[in-house]
Design an enzyme around this catalytic site. Structure first.
Site, short mmCIF file in Angstrom:
data_model
loop_
_atom_site.label_atom_id
_atom_site.label_comp_id
_atom_site.label_asym_id
_atom_site.label_seq_id
_atom_site.Cartn_x
_atom_site.Cartn_y
_atom_site.Cartn_z
CG HIS A 114 -8.19 3.29 -16.09
ND1 HIS A 114 -6.87 3.37 -15.71
CD2 HIS A 114 -8.84 4.24 -15.41
CE1 HIS A 114 -6.75 4.34 -14.81
NE2 HIS A 114 -7.92 4.89 -14.62
CG ASP A 278 -6.07 -1.56 -17.88
OD1 ASP A 278 -5.39 -2.55 -18.18
OD2 ASP A 278 -5.57 -0.50 -17.45
CG ASP A 280 -2.13 0.08 -19.48
OD1 ASP A 280 -3.25 -0.10 -18.97
OD2 ASP A 280 -1.14 0.43 -18.81
CG ASP A 282 -1.79 -1.67 -16.04
OD1 ASP A 282 -2.98 -1.50 -16.40
OD2 ASP A 282 -1.04 -0.73 -15.71
CE LYS A 377 -2.42 -1.09 -12.60
NZ LYS A 377 -2.20 0.16 -11.90
C1 G1P Z 1 -5.38 5.12 -10.26
C2 G1P Z 1 -5.52 4.07 -9.20
C3 G1P Z 1 -4.16 3.56 -8.78
C4 G1P Z 1 -3.40 3.06 -10.00
C5 G1P Z 1 -3.37 4.12 -11.08
C6 G1P Z 1 -2.75 3.60 -12.37
O1 G1P Z 1 -4.65 6.22 -9.76
O2 G1P Z 1 -6.24 4.56 -8.09
O3 G1P Z 1 -4.31 2.56 -7.83
O4 G1P Z 1 -2.09 2.70 -9.67
O5 G1P Z 1 -4.69 4.57 -11.37
O6 G1P Z 1 -3.46 2.52 -12.90
P1 G1P Z 1 -5.34 7.56 -9.22
O7 G1P Z 1 -6.21 8.06 -10.34
O8 G1P Z 1 -6.17 7.15 -8.04
O9 G1P Z 1 -4.20 8.47 -8.86
ZN ZN Z 2 -3.71 0.24 -16.97
#
Ligand code: G1P
Ligand code: ZN
Length: 544
Positions: A114, A278, A280, A282, A377
């Site tokens: 994202h 987002d 990619d 997921d 996901k």
């Molecule tokens: C963030 C989200 C987490 C997700 C990850 C990848 O990670 O909080 O739940 O799995 O992006 O999409 P974080 O930046 O908190 O480590």
């Molecule tokens: Zn993603």
């Protein structure tokens, strides 16, 4: 064959985070930076000679260049075959499916999810194993260890590969197949959901939906799925052409960044259902007319309604959620008499539970929901799941969620992000909290009493591996919680995430704004962690 062995020097900063290695594009463009990391991945694997590797990405800036390098390195390192998404495009869920379907050895997914894209924005590389899921920590630790001692890499000297046409050809000894993953993915969705019923809903003239692909990878998948196969009118998919810089936007499906969609869904004459995904593909955000579904509630609602959907009609083996995700799914699991597993943040922790058949649905508060159909996901999967539930129940999104709260109570939930905080200050904040933990249990904080305070540690129930320091959590006697952790996906300074949750069984109190319902907790969190003082920010940068 012209295999070149190139001498190189290690970089010290190639430690994979929550979801692979993420850096700014110019970092990846340093001499040998990408090559070192890819060779470190290969060096940490065994037995891939002659095997299949899946390669693709979310189409962001540097995707194409990186794929050319990876293909030439895969050929030089002895892979037998690579499957590459047409145009270099593969959504993360599609990549997971393709790895599983073709019994591939693994896959390399190029994405920073994202995060924004472009010449000065983010890029990322993630390795997925043969079950289609993100590499577990023992693999990412080995990759990091290799990256610190790497002295050479191998590359085939060959012209660039044509990525824009479906086809099959050879690169040295390795076969390259460029394929279009959209039809595979649509077929997978068809095997899980009641397409006839969803088609009736979308073509009946009563119901309108809107899908925002945010100029990211799901555009082609969403056009095929909703407009071509399920019969929604052209124009249902917004921002459906993937762009290298996502049109300058931030491809994160939340109320802040998916503003086109939010305006439509909260505007006059809003459609019945809105969704976004987002960079990619997921993540997902689900909206009803004038109504936002929190990701934690979404997981709980899908779990409670799973039997209405063909792919899940026999019931769920279990649910898994990441620790900071609200406990709404736990209440559904308890009612269904199944287990709800609590794992650290990141999809990689769900892989073992899914492989062992312990969990069927998984989710994270960060707009991630998925199931055992793949090992990532899956944004569009969640959207189609919701459509299937809506088609069967013939109620609005808002009615469905409100009835859910009536049955299970409402878990008020919010996440406050403080982005681009000075890393030293952020660490100081977390260290300060850790130091306080032993004194907290039993203490009264405002109207709350602390029941437990710890730094979350997880023992994987399948392989016994232990992951420590996964977030500071403070739980109160009434079931409310606050959780503090630092992001493992950012590329600039540190991001502090504060997760807040309270439980409200009484239906008369279900109509509050979460920021109001959680008001006292927000205040207490600041007092406890000195957030404003230490971050130098008087409010969060993003609230979800
Ligand atoms: C963030 C989200 C987490 C997700 C990850 C990848 O990670 O909080 O739940 O799995 O992006 O999409 P974080 O930046 O908190 O480590
Ligand atoms: Zn993603």
């Amino acid at each position: 064959m012209d295999i070149r062995t190139v001498a190189t020097q290690p970089y010290s900063d190639q430690k994979p985070g929550t979801s692979g290695l993420r850096k700014k594009v110019p970092v990846f463009q340093q001499p040998n930076y990408l090559e070192n990391f890819i060779q470190s991945i290969f060096n940490s694997l065994e037995g891939y000679q002659g095997q299949t590797l899946v390669v693709g990405g979310d189409g962001r800036y540097y995707n194409r260049q990186a794929i050319q390098i990876i293909l030439k390195m895969a050929a030089a390192n002895g892979f037998g075959r690579t499957l590459v998404g047409k145009g270099g495009i593969l959504s993360t869920p599609a990549a997971s499916y393709v790895i599983r379907k073709n019994n591939a050895f693994g896959g390399i997914i190029l994405s920073a999810s994202h995060n924004p894209g472009g010449p000065h924005e983010d890029f990322g590389v993630k390795y997925n194993i043969s079950n289609g899921g993100p590499a577990p920590e023992k693999v990412t630790d080995a990759i990091f260890a290799n990256s610190k001692t790497i002295a050479e890499y191998h590359l085939l000297d060959a012209p660039d590969v044509e990525l824009d046409q479906v086809g099959r050809f050879k690169l040295g000894e390795m076969v390259v197949e460029v394929f279009d993953s959209v039809s595979d993915y649509v077929e997978l969705m068809q095997s899980l959901f009641d397409f006839d019923r969803i088609r009736q809903l979308l073509t009946g003239g009563q119901f309108r939906m809107c899908m925002d692909s945010l100029h990211a990878v799901t555009g082609p998948y969403a056009h095929a799925l909703f407009e071509e196969v399920l019969g929604a009118p052209a124009g249902t998919v917004l921002n459906g052409v993937p762009l290298e810089d996502f049109g300058g936007g931030h491809p994160d499906p939340n109320l802040v960044y998916a503003h086109d969609l939010v305006e439509i869904m909260f505007g006059a004459d809003a459609p019945d259902f809105g969704a976004a995904s987002d960079g990619d593909g997921d993540r997902n955000m689900i909206l009803g007319r004038n109504f936002f579904v929190t990701p934690s509630d979404s997981l709980a609602v899908l779990a409670a309604n799973a039997k209405l959907v063909p792919g899940y009609k026999d019931g769920l083996a279990g649910i898994a959620r990441s620790m900071p995700t609200s406990q709404a799914p736990d209440r559904v699991a308890a009612r269904l008499g199944i287990e709800c597993y609590e794992t650290p943040t990141g999809w990689k922790f769900f892989g073992n539970l899914l492989d062992a058949g312990k969990a069927t649905l998984c989710g994270e508060e960060s707009f991630g929901t998925g199931s055992n159909h793949i090992r990532e996901k899956d944004g569009l999967w969640a959207v189609v799941f919701w459509l299937n539930v809506l088609a069967v129940r013939q109620q609005s999104v808002e009615q469905i969620v409100k009835e859910h709260w009536q049955q299970f109570g409402r878990n008020y939930y919010s996440r406050h992000d403080y982005e681009a905080v000075d890393a030293e200050r952020a660490n100081k904040l977390i260290e300060g909290l850790r130091a306080k933990l032993p004194t907290l249990p039993g203490q009264k904080l405002g109207s709350y009493e602390v029941e437990y305070a710890d730094d979350f540690s997880y023992t994987d129930p399948i392989d016994g591996s232990v992951s420590q320091k996964q977030g500071v959590r403070i739980g109160f006697t009434d079931g409310s919680r606050m959780v503090f952790r630092l992001s493992g996906t950012g590329t600039q300074g540190a991001t502090l995430r504060l997760y807040l949750e309270s439980y409200e069984p009484n239906i008369a109190n279900h109509g509050l704004d979460p920021q109001v319902a959680l008001g006292e907790m927000i205040q207490l969190a600041d007092e406890l962690a000195q957030i404003k003082t230490l971050t130098g920010m008087d409010k969060p940068t993003v609230i979800t």
